[in-house]
Motif scaffolding. Structure first.
Motif, PDB file in Angstrom:
ATOM      1  N   ILE A 125       0.853  -1.195   0.000  1.00 59.13           N
ATOM      2  CA  ILE A 125       0.000   0.000   0.000  1.00 59.13           C
ATOM      3  C   ILE A 125       0.887   1.242   0.000  1.00 59.13           C
ATOM      4  CG2 ILE A 125      -1.843   1.238   1.192  1.00 59.13           C
ATOM      5  CD1 ILE A 125      -2.704  -1.511   0.308  1.00 59.13           C
ATOM      6  N   ASN A 126       0.575   2.187  -0.888  1.00 54.26           N
ATOM      7  CA  ASN A 126       1.302   3.455  -0.902  1.00 54.26           C
ATOM      8  C   ASN A 126       0.308   4.614  -0.977  1.00 54.26           C
ATOM      9  OD1 ASN A 126       0.541   3.733  -3.664  1.00 54.26           O
ATOM     10  ND2 ASN A 126       2.357   2.610  -4.311  1.00 54.26           N
ATOM     11  N   MET A 127       0.828   5.839  -0.927  1.00 53.40           N
ATOM     12  CA  MET A 127      -0.048   7.015  -0.927  1.00 53.40           C
ATOM     13  C   MET A 127      -0.820   7.150  -2.232  1.00 53.40           C
ATOM     14  SD  MET A 127      -0.472   9.074   1.699  1.00 53.40           S
ATOM     15  CE  MET A 127      -0.508  10.815   1.319  1.00 53.40           C
ATOM     16  N   ASP A 128      -0.212   6.758  -3.325  1.00 51.17           N
ATOM     17  CA  ASP A 128      -0.907   6.830  -4.599  1.00 51.17           C
ATOM     18  C   ASP A 128      -2.189   6.009  -4.554  1.00 51.17           C
ATOM     19  OD1 ASP A 128      -0.575   7.671  -7.591  1.00 51.17           O
ATOM     20  OD2 ASP A 128      -1.112   5.552  -7.663  1.00 51.17           O
ATOM     21  N   LEU A 129      -2.119   4.812  -4.009  1.00 46.76           N
ATOM     22  CA  LEU A 129      -3.293   3.948  -3.909  1.00 46.76           C
ATOM     23  C   LEU A 129      -4.312   4.514  -2.922  1.00 46.76           C
ATOM     24  CD1 LEU A 129      -1.635   0.404  -3.935  1.00 46.76           C
ATOM     25  CD2 LEU A 129      -2.723   1.606  -5.834  1.00 46.76           C
ATOM     26  N   LEU A 130      -3.844   5.044  -1.788  1.00 47.50           N
ATOM     27  CA  LEU A 130      -4.769   5.618  -0.811  1.00 47.50           C
ATOM     28  C   LEU A 130      -5.557   6.769  -1.427  1.00 47.50           C
ATOM     29  CD1 LEU A 130      -2.589   5.790   2.448  1.00 47.50           C
ATOM     30  CD2 LEU A 130      -4.300   4.062   1.853  1.00 47.50           C
ATOM     31  N   LEU A 131      -4.863   7.677  -2.102  1.00 52.36           N
ATOM     32  CA  LEU A 131      -5.493   8.898  -2.596  1.00 52.36           C
ATOM     33  C   LEU A 131      -6.356   8.663  -3.834  1.00 52.36           C
ATOM     34  CD1 LEU A 131      -2.478  11.326  -2.102  1.00 52.36           C
ATOM     35  CD2 LEU A 131      -4.565  11.214  -0.718  1.00 52.36           C
ATOM     36  N   HIS A 132      -6.121   7.549  -4.533  1.00 57.29           N
ATOM     37  CA  HIS A 132      -6.958   7.194  -5.686  1.00 57.29           C
ATOM     38  C   HIS A 132      -8.055   6.191  -5.315  1.00 57.29           C
ATOM     39  CE1 HIS A 132      -3.574   8.793  -8.229  1.00 57.29           C
ATOM     40  NE2 HIS A 132      -4.610   9.237  -8.908  1.00 57.29           N
ATOM     41  N   ARG A 150      -7.728   3.110  -4.239  1.00 59.71           N
ATOM     42  CA  ARG A 150      -7.398   1.826  -4.853  1.00 59.71           C
ATOM     43  C   ARG A 150      -6.538   0.950  -3.941  1.00 59.71           C
ATOM     44  NH1 ARG A 150      -8.541   1.419 -10.329  1.00 59.71           N
ATOM     45  NH2 ARG A 150      -9.513   3.296 -11.167  1.00 59.71           N
ATOM     46  N   ALA A 151      -6.602   1.230  -2.638  1.00 55.50           N
ATOM     47  CA  ALA A 151      -5.773   0.468  -1.694  1.00 55.50           C
ATOM     48  C   ALA A 151      -6.406  -0.862  -1.293  1.00 55.50           C
ATOM     49  CB  ALA A 151      -5.504   1.298  -0.447  1.00 55.50           C
ATOM     50  N   GLY A 152      -7.687  -1.056  -1.608  1.00 52.99           N
ATOM     51  CA  GLY A 152      -8.350  -2.311  -1.280  1.00 52.99           C
ATOM     52  C   GLY A 152      -9.060  -2.325   0.052  1.00 52.99           C
ATOM     53  N   PHE A 153      -9.325  -1.133   0.626  1.00 53.76           N
ATOM     54  CA  PHE A 153     -10.038  -1.051   1.907  1.00 53.76           C
ATOM     55  C   PHE A 153     -11.524  -0.763   1.689  1.00 53.76           C
ATOM     56  CE2 PHE A 153      -5.788   0.832   3.249  1.00 53.76           C
ATOM     57  CZ  PHE A 153      -5.308  -0.372   3.741  1.00 53.76           C
ATOM     58  N   ASN A 154     -12.345  -1.257   2.613  1.00 51.69           N
ATOM     59  CA  ASN A 154     -13.753  -0.853   2.616  1.00 51.69           C
ATOM     60  C   ASN A 154     -13.857   0.579   3.138  1.00 51.69           C
ATOM     61  OD1 ASN A 154     -13.188  -1.575   5.412  1.00 51.69           O
ATOM     62  ND2 ASN A 154     -15.404  -1.485   5.738  1.00 51.69           N
ATOM     63  N   ASP A 155     -15.053   1.142   3.109  1.00 52.19           N
ATOM     64  CA  ASP A 155     -15.272   2.504   3.599  1.00 52.19           C
ATOM     65  C   ASP A 155     -15.858   2.417   5.003  1.00 52.19           C
ATOM     66  OD1 ASP A 155     -15.764   5.146   4.040  1.00 52.19           O
ATOM     67  OD2 ASP A 155     -17.112   5.435   2.341  1.00 52.19           O
ATOM     68  N   PHE A 156     -15.017   2.648   6.014  1.00 57.22           N
ATOM     69  CA  PHE A 156     -15.490   2.508   7.391  1.00 57.22           C
ATOM     70  C   PHE A 156     -16.608   3.493   7.707  1.00 57.22           C
ATOM     71  CE2 PHE A 156     -12.920   6.232   8.249  1.00 57.22           C
ATOM     72  CZ  PHE A 156     -13.535   6.824   9.343  1.00 57.22           C
ATOM     73  N   ALA A 157     -16.562   4.692   7.117  1.00 57.17           N
ATOM     74  CA  ALA A 157     -17.468   5.772   7.511  1.00 57.17           C
ATOM     75  C   ALA A 157     -18.924   5.481   7.183  1.00 57.17           C
ATOM     76  CB  ALA A 157     -17.039   7.089   6.865  1.00 57.17           C
ATOM     77  N   LEU A 158     -19.165   4.629   6.202  1.00 53.77           N
ATOM     78  CA  LEU A 158     -20.540   4.307   5.822  1.00 53.77           C
ATOM     79  C   LEU A 158     -20.966   2.919   6.299  1.00 53.77           C
ATOM     80  CD1 LEU A 158     -20.837   5.801   2.203  1.00 53.77           C
ATOM     81  CD2 LEU A 158     -21.604   6.775   4.388  1.00 53.77           C
ATOM     82  N   GLY A 168     -10.427  -6.184  -2.003  1.00 57.26           N
ATOM     83  CA  GLY A 168      -9.666  -6.620  -3.168  1.00 57.26           C
ATOM     84  C   GLY A 168      -8.185  -6.349  -2.996  1.00 57.26           C
ATOM     85  N   ALA A 169      -7.420  -6.791  -3.960  1.00 55.94           N
ATOM     86  CA  ALA A 169      -5.976  -6.610  -3.913  1.00 55.94           C
ATOM     87  C   ALA A 169      -5.609  -5.146  -4.084  1.00 55.94           C
ATOM     88  CB  ALA A 169      -5.323  -7.446  -5.009  1.00 55.94           C
ATOM     89  N   PRO A 170      -4.533  -4.695  -3.458  1.00 56.44           N
ATOM     90  CA  PRO A 170      -4.086  -3.318  -3.652  1.00 56.44           C
ATOM     91  C   PRO A 170      -3.866  -2.996  -5.130  1.00 56.44           C
ATOM     92  CG  PRO A 170      -2.893  -4.348  -1.837  1.00 56.44           C
ATOM     93  CD  PRO A 170      -3.689  -5.431  -2.496  1.00 56.44           C
ATOM     94  N   GLY A 171      -4.489  -1.918  -5.577  1.00 56.50           N
ATOM     95  CA  GLY A 171      -4.343  -1.472  -6.959  1.00 56.50           C
ATOM     96  C   GLY A 171      -5.271  -2.125  -7.952  1.00 56.50           C
ATOM     97  N   ALA A 172      -6.048  -3.114  -7.521  1.00 52.40           N
ATOM     98  CA  ALA A 172      -6.860  -3.873  -8.468  1.00 52.40           C
ATOM     99  C   ALA A 172      -8.106  -3.139  -8.935  1.00 52.40           C
ATOM    100  CB  ALA A 172      -7.246  -5.220  -7.853  1.00 52.40           C
ATOM    101  N   GLN A 173      -8.665  -2.294  -8.075  1.00 52.65           N
ATOM    102  CA  GLN A 173      -9.933  -1.669  -8.425  1.00 52.65           C
ATOM    103  C   GLN A 173     -10.150  -0.394  -7.622  1.00 52.65           C
ATOM    104  OE1 GLN A 173     -13.422  -3.837  -7.000  1.00 52.65           O
ATOM    105  NE2 GLN A 173     -12.193  -4.811  -5.398  1.00 52.65           N
TER     106      GLN A 173
END
Length: 347
Positions: free
Chosen positions: A109-116, A118-126, A159-164
């Motif tokens: 995981i890098n900042m590019d993936l976080l900010l786009h 595309r890191a593969g995390f769900n959205d905790f806030a919702l 999903g995998a980092p960067g996959a979607q």
């Protein structure tokens, strides 16, 4: 011949205020000879205080654009490498809890993936679990690391980092922590020193981390046929992913400063901010900023959970911002109506 657009915009706001708590709208369209701000509805449903066009409001996820701007500035200054693993910046206790897809590691995981997104995390806030957590003590202040830790412990991989592309406040809270680690400054200070002060945005503030610099109109949750006052929820709960309060005037100053190059030393840094692959059909996402089309016009900007929006249309030099102060996805339909009026002949 009389230009009827101002009257038509106010009529639109008044009608929408029959359906939502309160509406704010600001438009700057110099190529179409229109400059207008208006309000309708209530500042607070309980007090019945009318909403004025100078009121502050929660901009929610529009804060992500501020986060992206700071990241781009740090890249420009050689302080941040978007491809560097976030494991270089985040505490080990948090890294160990991040929900990573099987076969991958937090170092992927890098900042590019976080900010786009595309890191593969769900959205905790919702998530329902986060709403249940907030409901236990909605007025309590929450620190960023506490929020990130909760999101990691209770989140899951999508999903995998960067996959979607998968929209995720989790990623932007982590990004905020990275910005603090890289710069040695708090996120609130970064926003103020690098964006708000240079652009004279003196009525914009990070809720729960700065003293109020404006009024704060009430946004509402729609639940079981009732409207619940969202100001019962402490504004610290989304931080770098959506924690700011602003005004129509300040958001217009931001759009001007962003797109005229004031915030960056080199024009290619704005390109870095705006560049991003297709997130879904008709929608592209850069570093905390999206691009879409409405009524045939390209719009760069962001929506916010509490009915907020801000966009710049480059071909028309149009800037538009506002809120509906309700947690419903009504902005696109409203903006289409606004654009129809702005680009009408007005006679």
């Amino acid at each position: 011949m009389t230009d009827s657009r101002a009257a038509n915009l106010q009529t639109l706001l008044t009608r929408r205020a029959d359906e939502v708590p309160g509406v704010l709208l600001g438009i700057e369209a110099p190529l179409h000879d229109l400059q207008w701000r208006g309000a309708a509805g209530q500042f607070c449903l309980e007090s019945r205080e009318p909403l004025g066009d100078d009121a502050g409001f929660r901009i929610a996820s529009m804060s992500k654009t501020f986060t992206g701007v700071i990241a781009a500035q740090l890249v420009e200054e050689g302080m941040l490498d978007l491809s560097a693993p976030v494991t270089h910046f985040l505490p080990g206790s948090l890294i160990a809890k991040l929900p990573i897809s099987d076969g991958f590691a937090a170092s992927d995981i890098n900042m590019d993936l976080l900010l786009h997104h595309r890191a593969g995390f769900n959205d905790f806030a919702l998530s329902e679990t986060w709403f249940a957590e907030l409901s236990k003590d909605p007025g309590r202040h929450r620190e960023p690391l506490e929020i990130a830790t909760w999101a990691a412990e209770n989140g899951h991989s999508v999903g995998a980092p960067g996959a979607q592309y998968h929209y995720s406040d989790t990623g932007f809270v982590l990004a905020g922590l990275v910005l603090e680690a890289v710069s040695g400054e708090s996120y609130a200070t970064l926003c103020r020193r690098r964006i708000f002060d240079p652009l004279d945005m003196h009525n914009t503030w990070l809720e729960g981390h700065e003293s109020p610099l404006s009024t704060l109109s009430h946004a509402y949750l729609e639940m079981d046929g009732q409207r619940l006052d969202a100001l019962q929820i402490n504004g610290s709960c989304d931080w770098a992913a959506g924690g700011h309060v602003s005004t129509l005037a300040d958001l217009d100053r931001f759009l001007v400063g962003l797109f005229n190059g004031t915030l960056f030393k080199r024009p290619e840094t704005l390109d870095l901010l705006l560049a991003g692959p297709q997130a879904k059909p008709g929608f592209y996402y850069g570093l905390g900023i999206g691009r879409k089309q409405l009524r045939g016009k390209h719009l760069w900007g962001h929506l916010g959970h509490w009915g907020s929006f801000m966009y710049f249309c480059p071909e028309a030099r149009l800037r538009v911002a506002g809120t509906l102060n309700l947690d419903q996805p009504l902005q696109n339909a409203f903006l289409e109506q606004v654009l129809d009026i702005v680009f009408s002949r007005g006679d």
